[in-house]
Design a protein around this motif. Structure first.
Motif, short mmCIF file in Angstrom:
data_model
loop_
_atom_site.label_atom_id
_atom_site.label_comp_id
_atom_site.label_asym_id
_atom_site.label_seq_id
_atom_site.Cartn_x
_atom_site.Cartn_y
_atom_site.Cartn_z
N ALA A 1 7.74 -17.52 -31.38
CA ALA A 1 8.75 -18.58 -31.41
C ALA A 1 8.94 -19.19 -30.01
O ALA A 1 8.98 -20.42 -29.86
CB ALA A 1 10.07 -18.03 -31.94
N ASN A 2 9.03 -18.32 -29.00
CA ASN A 2 9.21 -18.82 -27.62
C ASN A 2 8.00 -19.63 -27.16
O ASN A 2 8.15 -20.69 -26.55
CB ASN A 2 9.44 -17.66 -26.64
CG ASN A 2 10.81 -17.04 -26.81
OD1 ASN A 2 11.66 -17.59 -27.51
ND2 ASN A 2 11.02 -15.89 -26.20
N SER A 3 6.80 -19.12 -27.45
CA SER A 3 5.60 -19.82 -27.00
C SER A 3 5.52 -21.18 -27.68
O SER A 3 5.18 -22.19 -27.03
CB SER A 3 4.35 -19.00 -27.35
OG SER A 3 4.39 -17.73 -26.75
N LEU A 4 5.81 -21.23 -28.97
CA LEU A 4 5.76 -22.51 -29.68
C LEU A 4 6.78 -23.49 -29.10
O LEU A 4 6.48 -24.67 -28.94
CB LEU A 4 6.03 -22.30 -31.18
CG LEU A 4 4.85 -21.77 -31.99
CD1 LEU A 4 5.31 -21.32 -33.38
CD2 LEU A 4 3.75 -22.83 -32.12
N LYS A 5 7.97 -22.98 -28.79
CA LYS A 5 9.00 -23.85 -28.22
C LYS A 5 8.54 -24.43 -26.88
O LYS A 5 8.70 -25.61 -26.61
CB LYS A 5 10.30 -23.05 -28.06
CG LYS A 5 11.54 -23.85 -28.45
CD LYS A 5 12.76 -22.97 -28.59
CE LYS A 5 12.80 -22.25 -29.96
NZ LYS A 5 13.91 -21.30 -30.08
N GLU A 6 7.93 -23.58 -26.05
CA GLU A 6 7.45 -24.05 -24.75
C GLU A 6 6.30 -25.05 -24.91
O GLU A 6 6.25 -26.06 -24.21
CB GLU A 6 7.02 -22.86 -23.88
CG GLU A 6 8.21 -22.05 -23.36
CD GLU A 6 7.79 -20.78 -22.61
OE1 GLU A 6 8.65 -19.91 -22.44
OE2 GLU A 6 6.60 -20.67 -22.23
N LEU A 7 5.39 -24.76 -25.83
CA LEU A 7 4.28 -25.68 -26.07
C LEU A 7 4.79 -27.03 -26.57
O LEU A 7 4.24 -28.08 -26.25
CB LEU A 7 3.29 -25.09 -27.07
CG LEU A 7 2.41 -23.92 -26.57
CD1 LEU A 7 1.68 -23.25 -27.72
CD2 LEU A 7 1.40 -24.42 -25.53
N GLU A 8 5.87 -26.97 -27.36
CA GLU A 8 6.48 -28.21 -27.86
C GLU A 8 7.13 -28.98 -26.70
O GLU A 8 6.91 -30.19 -26.55
CB GLU A 8 7.54 -27.83 -28.91
CG GLU A 8 7.80 -28.90 -29.95
CD GLU A 8 8.98 -28.54 -30.84
OE1 GLU A 8 9.25 -27.34 -31.05
OE2 GLU A 8 9.66 -29.48 -31.30
N ASP B 1 6.36 -28.84 -23.62
CA ASP B 1 5.32 -29.35 -22.72
C ASP B 1 4.45 -30.42 -23.39
O ASP B 1 3.47 -30.89 -22.80
CB ASP B 1 4.44 -28.19 -22.22
CG ASP B 1 5.21 -27.27 -21.26
OD1 ASP B 1 6.06 -27.79 -20.52
OD2 ASP B 1 4.95 -26.06 -21.27
N GLY B 2 4.79 -30.77 -24.62
CA GLY B 2 4.10 -31.88 -25.28
C GLY B 2 2.72 -31.55 -25.81
O GLY B 2 1.88 -32.44 -25.99
N LEU B 3 2.45 -30.27 -26.08
CA LEU B 3 1.13 -29.89 -26.59
C LEU B 3 1.14 -29.66 -28.09
O LEU B 3 0.11 -29.80 -28.76
CB LEU B 3 0.63 -28.63 -25.87
CG LEU B 3 0.37 -28.78 -24.37
CD1 LEU B 3 -0.04 -27.45 -23.77
CD2 LEU B 3 -0.71 -29.83 -24.11
N VAL B 4 2.29 -29.28 -28.61
CA VAL B 4 2.39 -28.96 -30.03
C VAL B 4 3.53 -29.77 -30.64
O VAL B 4 4.56 -29.98 -30.00
CB VAL B 4 2.62 -27.43 -30.21
CG1 VAL B 4 3.21 -27.11 -31.56
CG2 VAL B 4 1.32 -26.67 -29.99
N GLU B 5 3.31 -30.23 -31.86
CA GLU B 5 4.32 -31.00 -32.58
C GLU B 5 4.83 -30.17 -33.75
O GLU B 5 4.02 -29.57 -34.48
CB GLU B 5 3.66 -32.26 -33.13
CG GLU B 5 4.50 -33.51 -33.01
CD GLU B 5 3.63 -34.72 -33.31
OE1 GLU B 5 3.68 -35.69 -32.54
OE2 GLU B 5 2.88 -34.66 -34.31
N ARG B 6 6.12 -30.13 -33.91
CA ARG B 6 6.73 -29.33 -34.98
C ARG B 6 7.29 -30.28 -36.03
O ARG B 6 8.02 -31.21 -35.71
CB ARG B 6 7.86 -28.50 -34.37
CG ARG B 6 8.62 -27.63 -35.35
CD ARG B 6 9.77 -26.97 -34.62
NE ARG B 6 10.44 -25.98 -35.43
CZ ARG B 6 11.38 -26.27 -36.32
NH1 ARG B 6 11.76 -27.52 -36.52
NH2 ARG B 6 11.95 -25.30 -37.04
#
Lengths: 114, 114
Positions: free
Chosen positions: A64-71, A73-78
């Motif tokens: 969850a934390n990694s996904l939030k950080e990737l989001e 940083d503009g790398l992952v879209e949720r």
């Protein structure tokens, strides 16, 4: 004589945070984030539960934390779909997709050299 | 129809240790090792004390351990000259030098995208 060409330094500012390489390491360093990008890239669109199952050993908190950080940083879209039960899907952004070819080269280097 | 080309997976074996990308992350992941490679690459040959001074915040233990691991993994070469006081110098191996262009691309990506 010889090689007088000034070569491009790998890191311009080793002490500061300004170096592009350090920034990359800061946002995708660590195995979990790379693995998350891998799984999403392999599948185009991935649900949270699929990520959780695909990445052995990752805890809910880490994922969850990694996904939030990737989001952030503009790398992952949720994307959240308000169904029952709620469906949450992740995909790579254009920015992350432009990173994939370089990661593929790193992968190739690893296969050839390690 | 459409994009039926099977694309190359970024990570072939997300659960195992076999993936080239994971191997790379394992041997150069973490900011210290990247910074050590940067400093050696910028200077061709570097003495231990120079590395210690160039990389702000690194402890002796971290530097010594990282150098030992980079040496074991065949990325850094250690040369000891039996002078008084003993002189120890480090340089990149051919293998490490072949990684530098990919790290430069990562750096460029970081500058353009972060």
């Amino acid at each position: 004589m010889g090689n007088n060409k000034k070569k491009e330094p790998l890191c311009d500012n080793i002490a500061g945070e300004g170096c592009g390489l350090k920034k990359v390491i800061n946002i995708v360093g660590g195995k979990w984030k790379i693995m998350i990008l891998c799984v999403i890239d392999n599948n185009e669109v991935v649900r949270y539960g699929e990520l959780r199952r695909a990445i052995h050993g990752i805890t809910n908190t880490m994922l969850a934390n990694s996904l939030k950080e990737l989001e952030t940083d503009g790398l992952v879209e949720r994307k959240q779909y308000d169904e029952m039960p709620v469906r949450v899907e992740y995909n790579l952004t254009k920015k992350a997709k432009s990173l994939i070819p370089i990661l593929l080269e790193l992968k190739k280097w690893g296969e050839d050299n390690i």
